[in-house]
Scaffold this motif. Structure first.
Motif, mmCIF file in Angstrom:
data_model
loop_
_atom_site.group_PDB
_atom_site.id
_atom_site.type_symbol
_atom_site.label_atom_id
_atom_site.label_comp_id
_atom_site.label_asym_id
_atom_site.label_seq_id
_atom_site.Cartn_x
_atom_site.Cartn_y
_atom_site.Cartn_z
ATOM 1 N N ARG A 141 84.820 49.757 16.485
ATOM 2 C CA ARG A 141 84.970 49.864 17.944
ATOM 3 C C ARG A 141 84.775 48.534 18.668
ATOM 4 N N ASP A 142 84.026 47.604 18.118
ATOM 5 C CA ASP A 142 83.817 46.311 18.777
ATOM 6 C C ASP A 142 84.904 45.294 18.442
ATOM 7 N N HIS A 143 85.886 45.694 17.639
ATOM 8 C CA HIS A 143 86.892 44.755 17.131
ATOM 9 C C HIS A 143 88.176 44.673 17.969
ATOM 10 N N SER A 144 88.374 45.536 18.909
ATOM 11 C CA SER A 144 89.611 45.593 19.684
ATOM 12 C C SER A 144 89.872 44.296 20.455
ATOM 13 N N PRO A 169 82.559 48.916 24.093
ATOM 14 C CA PRO A 169 83.611 49.946 24.076
ATOM 15 C C PRO A 169 83.154 51.153 24.899
ATOM 16 N N ALA A 170 84.043 52.098 25.096
ATOM 17 C CA ALA A 170 83.688 53.332 25.801
ATOM 18 C C ALA A 170 82.528 54.014 25.083
ATOM 19 N N SER A 171 81.657 54.646 25.839
ATOM 20 C CA SER A 171 80.462 55.259 25.250
ATOM 21 C C SER A 171 80.785 56.383 24.263
ATOM 22 N N ASP A 172 81.961 56.977 24.385
ATOM 23 C CA ASP A 172 82.331 58.045 23.452
ATOM 24 C C ASP A 172 83.148 57.537 22.260
#
Length: 147
Positions: A127-130, A118-121
């Motif tokens: 966040r890894d589930h999209s 995912p984006a660093s921010d």
């Protein structure tokens, strides 16, 4: 009852889904889903299998564990091509948690790991589930082929 013990939240309404879908599918059936849809896709594939209706392919992304081992046996014996993906540290595929030998939810197959960051921010817990990250990972030529 033919699927064995399944998570009640995942199976809710699946008999109706199966009844609606079984009359409109052709001879080649592919079932897919992400997250809750992945768990339900596995259950739908199991319903097809116990009703002697072949499924050609089952593919899930970031899916939780939908049932106990009986569903895994049904899918394995059916001969359908079956792939599951887990992106990086996506926690959803580890759920529901196993609590001793009495609550042993399992996957219907080992997952294939993929790696789309995912984006660093992005500091969200999931966040890894999209699904967009799963899509990104599977279009990346460096993603290992499925086993």
């Amino acid at each position: 009852t033919g699927l064995g013990f399944v998570h009640s939240g995942f199976i809710a309404g699946m008999d109706d889904v199966f009844a609606a879908v079984r009359g409109v599918v052709g001879p080649k059936v592919a079932i897919t889903g992400h997250s809750l849809g992945g768990a339900r896709a596995r259950l739908l594939a199991g319903l097809f299998a116990i009703n002697q209706m072949p499924v050609n392919q089952l593919c899930v992304f970031g899916s939780p564990k939908p049932a106990f081992t009986n569903l895994a046996r049904i899918i394995a014996k059916s001969g359908m091509e079956h792939t599951s993906y887990r992106n990086r540290n996506d926690v959803v595929p580890t759920l529901p948690l196993t609590i001793g030998p009495l609550l042993d939810f399992v996957h219907t197959e080992p997952w294939t790991p993929v790696n789309a960051a995912p984006a660093s921010d992005d500091l969200q817990a999931l966040r890894d589930h999209s699904i967009s990250l799963y899509t990104q990972a599977l279009t990346d030529p460096t993603t290992p082929p499925k086993p």
